[in-house]
Design a protein around this motif. Structure first.
Motif, PDB file in Angstrom:
ATOM      1  N   VAL A  12      65.822  32.684  81.215  1.00  0.00           N
ATOM      2  CA  VAL A  12      66.742  32.696  81.761  1.00  0.00           C
ATOM      3  C   VAL A  12      68.302  32.754  82.121  1.00  0.00           C
ATOM      4  O   VAL A  12      68.466  32.201  81.486  1.00  0.00           O
ATOM      5  CB  VAL A  12      65.989  32.518  83.849  1.00  0.00           C
ATOM      6  CG1 VAL A  12      66.307  33.088  85.014  1.00  0.00           C
ATOM      7  CG2 VAL A  12      64.741  32.523  83.160  1.00  0.00           C
ATOM      8  N   GLN A  13      68.705  34.103  81.959  1.00  0.00           N
ATOM      9  CA  GLN A  13      70.181  34.373  82.875  1.00  0.00           C
ATOM     10  C   GLN A  13      70.745  33.693  83.989  1.00  0.00           C
ATOM     11  O   GLN A  13      69.852  33.499  84.883  1.00  0.00           O
ATOM     12  CB  GLN A  13      70.541  35.499  82.480  1.00  0.00           C
ATOM     13  CG  GLN A  13      70.269  36.608  81.184  1.00  0.00           C
ATOM     14  CD  GLN A  13      71.182  37.985  81.794  1.00  0.00           C
ATOM     15  OE1 GLN A  13      71.232  38.279  82.310  1.00  0.00           O
ATOM     16  NE2 GLN A  13      71.164  38.278  80.016  1.00  0.00           N
ATOM     17  N   ALA A  14      71.790  33.466  84.011  1.00  0.00           N
ATOM     18  CA  ALA A  14      72.500  32.074  84.735  1.00  0.00           C
ATOM     19  C   ALA A  14      72.667  33.216  85.712  1.00  0.00           C
ATOM     20  O   ALA A  14      72.907  34.311  86.072  1.00  0.00           O
ATOM     21  CB  ALA A  14      74.177  31.819  84.281  1.00  0.00           C
ATOM     22  N   GLY A  16      69.968  34.322  87.770  1.00  0.00           N
ATOM     23  CA  GLY A  16      68.801  34.961  87.552  1.00  0.00           C
ATOM     24  C   GLY A  16      67.691  33.781  89.068  1.00  0.00           C
ATOM     25  O   GLY A  16      68.182  32.554  88.725  1.00  0.00           O
ATOM     26  N   PRO A  88      72.914  26.987  84.147  1.00  0.00           N
ATOM     27  CA  PRO A  88      73.238  26.191  82.716  1.00  0.00           C
ATOM     28  C   PRO A  88      72.690  25.008  82.920  1.00  0.00           C
ATOM     29  O   PRO A  88      71.452  24.567  81.481  1.00  0.00           O
ATOM     30  CB  PRO A  88      74.572  26.819  82.071  1.00  0.00           C
ATOM     31  CG  PRO A  88      74.728  28.439  82.418  1.00  0.00           C
ATOM     32  CD  PRO A  88      74.558  27.949  83.324  1.00  0.00           C
ATOM     33  N   THR A  91      69.233  23.871  82.386  1.00  0.00           N
ATOM     34  CA  THR A  91      68.029  23.809  81.437  1.00  0.00           C
ATOM     35  C   THR A  91      68.043  22.874  81.138  1.00  0.00           C
ATOM     36  O   THR A  91      68.513  21.430  80.797  1.00  0.00           O
ATOM     37  CB  THR A  91      69.248  24.178  80.405  1.00  0.00           C
ATOM     38  OG1 THR A  91      68.921  25.840  79.739  1.00  0.00           O
ATOM     39  CG2 THR A  91      68.749  24.715  79.333  1.00  0.00           C
ATOM     40  N   VAL A 121      68.141  28.794  80.810  1.00  0.00           N
ATOM     41  CA  VAL A 121      69.113  29.059  81.463  1.00  0.00           C
ATOM     42  C   VAL A 121      70.442  30.036  80.299  1.00  0.00           C
ATOM     43  O   VAL A 121      71.239  28.553  79.658  1.00  0.00           O
ATOM     44  CB  VAL A 121      69.893  28.699  82.867  1.00  0.00           C
ATOM     45  CG1 VAL A 121      70.632  29.402  83.257  1.00  0.00           C
ATOM     46  CG2 VAL A 121      68.356  27.740  83.821  1.00  0.00           C
ATOM     47  N   SER A 122      70.864  30.954  80.432  1.00  0.00           N
ATOM     48  CA  SER A 122      71.960  30.818  78.825  1.00  0.00           C
ATOM     49  C   SER A 122      73.265  31.643  80.088  1.00  0.00           C
ATOM     50  O   SER A 122      72.840  32.110  80.903  1.00  0.00           O
ATOM     51  CB  SER A 122      71.800  32.425  78.693  1.00  0.00           C
ATOM     52  OG  SER A 122      71.069  33.432  79.147  1.00  0.00           O
ATOM     53  N   SER A 123      73.871  31.139  79.752  1.00  0.00           N
ATOM     54  CA  SER A 123      75.295  31.833  80.824  1.00  0.00           C
ATOM     55  C   SER A 123      76.263  32.942  80.042  1.00  0.00           C
ATOM     56  O   SER A 123      75.496  33.865  79.241  1.00  0.00           O
ATOM     57  CB  SER A 123      76.070  30.364  80.190  1.00  0.00           C
ATOM     58  OG  SER A 123      76.701  30.508  79.167  1.00  0.00           O
TER      59      SER A 123
END
Length: 123
Positions: A12-14, A16, A88, A91, A121-123
Motif C-alpha cells: 500500500v502507498q503511504a 492509503g 511506512p 510496515t 507501506v511504501s513512501s
C-alpha cells in the motif's frame, strides 16, 4: 482445532488504506477477546488493537489510534481492522489473536494466533 486465518495484507502507498480480516474456526469467537498485533523485522511483536467478545469495548495503541478501527462479526466469526492513512512505519507482519485473560495489550494474554499477513507501506 482452533484456527485463525488472516487475509488482506499487501503493498500500500503511504496515505492509503487497507483492511485486514481474520476468520476464526474451532472456537466461539464471541467468548474471546480478539486482538491484532504486528511485528516488524528486528522488533518485538507489539499490540495494535483489540475488541471484546461482545464488541462493546475496543482498545488501540497510541501509534494507530485515530487511524485504525477494529470490528467483529460474531455471526461470521470474523474480526477486521480497517487501517487508514497508512505510514511506512506501519510496515509489519500483522497477526490476529484470540484470548480470554482480560489483559488485552499483552502478547501473553492470547492463547491462539494466526500465521500473519504482511503489510508493506511504501513512501
Amino acid at each position: 482445532q482452533v484456527q485463525l486465518v488472516e487475509s488482506g495484507g499487501g503493498l500500500v502507498q503511504a496515505g492509503g488504506s487497507a483492511r485486514l480480516s481474520c476468520a476464526a474456526s474451532g472456537l466461539s469467537s464471541s467468548r474471546y477477546d480478539m486482538g491484532w498485533f504486528r511485528q516488524a523485522p528486528g522488533k518485538e511483536r507489539e499490540f495494535v488493537a483489540s475488541i471484546s467478545g461482545s464488541g462493546g469495548a475496543t482498545a488501540y495503541s497510541d501509534s494507530v489510534k485515530g487511524r485504525f478501527t477494529i470490528s467483529r462479526d460474531n455471526v461470521k466469526n470474523t474480526v477486521h481492522v480497517q487501517m487508514n492513512n497508512l505510514k511506512p512505519e506501519d510496515t509489519a507482519v500483522y497477526y490476529c489473536a484470540a484470548g480470554r485473560s482480560g489483559l488485552v495489550a499483552a502478547v501473553a494474554s492470547y492463547a491462539y494466533w494466526g500465521q500473519g499477513t504482511q503489510v508493506t507501506v511504501s513512501s
